[in-house]
Scaffold this active site. Structure first.
Site, mmCIF file in Angstrom:
data_model
loop_
_atom_site.group_PDB
_atom_site.id
_atom_site.type_symbol
_atom_site.label_atom_id
_atom_site.label_comp_id
_atom_site.label_asym_id
_atom_site.label_seq_id
_atom_site.Cartn_x
_atom_site.Cartn_y
_atom_site.Cartn_z
ATOM 1 N N GLY A 250 0.814 -1.210 0.000
ATOM 2 C CA GLY A 250 0.000 0.000 0.000
ATOM 3 C C GLY A 250 0.849 1.262 0.000
ATOM 4 N N ASP A 251 1.952 1.244 0.741
ATOM 5 C CA ASP A 251 2.858 2.392 0.769
ATOM 6 C C ASP A 251 3.484 2.614 -0.614
ATOM 7 O OD1 ASP A 251 2.344 2.272 3.537
ATOM 8 O OD2 ASP A 251 4.057 0.940 3.827
#
Length: 303
Positions: A250-251
């Site tokens: 997600g990052d």
């Protein structure tokens, strides 16, 4: 300039075990040590994509110094605040027949340390971007995100927030440029189950009505969707394959999205580059390299 904040960085100690035993000594097949923390992950991917940025946050003890050394070797710019007491945490990740994560609490952060962070953030100027990502450690006030955005709200800084629950809802009044819940987190905000793209559009619009400009939603195996500030819903699939790693995906998507948008101002391309970064990290033992991201961009599933 893009700035990221990681309140509670970590060294992730990953141990690969064939089968975890409870009645005998376990011996690893391999081990590895990585730096971790959502903001740091965003900074790393941004740097690998050629975007100037700086990682802010708190570090302590020999573990904190080691994280900084590792980041400098990877050409990541940092401006951390050194805490007087304690140690930056070590998180243990055991990969056996399934994954086991043991995350430490981290060092105590004082009010003076918080003010030191505020002083760094006060230097941001119009056109800069600030990424706040992850949970808040128990030694910080629950409204730390709100306090930061309130302090900077009239400076022309773009805010990006990757958080959950009230931590996210309470900053929407500051009109963040982008927020990134996953589909489960989006559902939890409204006590519903998000199943379709239409659901994302309906509830993403509710978040926009509360202040968010762009709502980026990661959908697990179904890819990702973006409801942009113009009300247009963009979608992107996933590349099939064996997932090696879920940490930092997600990052990586956040970093790729920002790089894509600030480079082209095109939301379709931003979502595509974000998806390429997230997919590339999923197929690696750690965060993806620029070459791995470029290879993923060529996939027919991301066109």
């Amino acid at each position: 300039m893009i700035y990221t904040v990681t309140f509670n960085p970590a060294l992730d100690y990953v141990m690969n075990v064939n089968e975890l035993q409870t009645k005998d000594v376990n011996r690893t097949e391999s081990e590895a040590l990585y730096y971790g923390g959502k903001g740091i992950n965003v900074s790393v991917i941004l740097s690998r994509l050629g975007f100037e940025n700086k990682a802010l946050g708190f570090i302590a003890g020999f573990t904190g110094r080691y994280i900084e050394e590792m980041l400098k070797k990877d050409n990541i710019k940092t401006d951390f605040i050194y805490l007087e007491n304690g140690y930056t945490r070590i998180n243990v990740k055991i990969r056996a027949e399934q994954e086991y994560d043991i995350n430490a609490q981290g060092p105590e952060i004082s009010q003076a340390d918080i003010f030191a962070l505020y002083e760094r953030l006060d230097k941001l100027k119009a056109g800069d971007c600030l990424v706040l990502a992850g949970s808040v450690p128990k030694t910080l006030p629950n409204d730390i995100y709100e306090n930061i955005l309130k302090r900077l709200e009239n400076k022309g800084v773009d805010f990006v927030v990757d958080a959950t629950g009230d931590l996210l809802l309470n900053v929407l009044k500051f009109k963040p440029f982008m927020i990134k819940p996953n589909h489960l987190e989006l559902g939890e905000l409204f006590s519903v189950e998000i199943k379709t793209l239409e659901d994302i559009k309906i509830y993403g619009k509710k978040l926009q009505e509360m202040g968010a400009k762009n709502v980026l939603v990661s959908r697990g195996k179904h890819g990702a969707a973006l409801l942009d500030e113009n009300g247009v819903l963009h979608k992107m699939g996933n590349v099939p394959g064996k997932i090696k790693n879920t940490v930092g995906c997600g990052d990586s998507m956040v970093a790729g999205f920002l790089a894509g948008y600030f480079e082209t101002k095109d939301y379709d391309y931003a979502l595509r580059l974000g998806s390429a970064c997230g997919n590339a990290t999923a197929f690696c033992e750690t965060l993806a390299t620029r070459a791995e991201i470029n290879e993923m961009l060529l996939s027919e599933y991301l066109k």
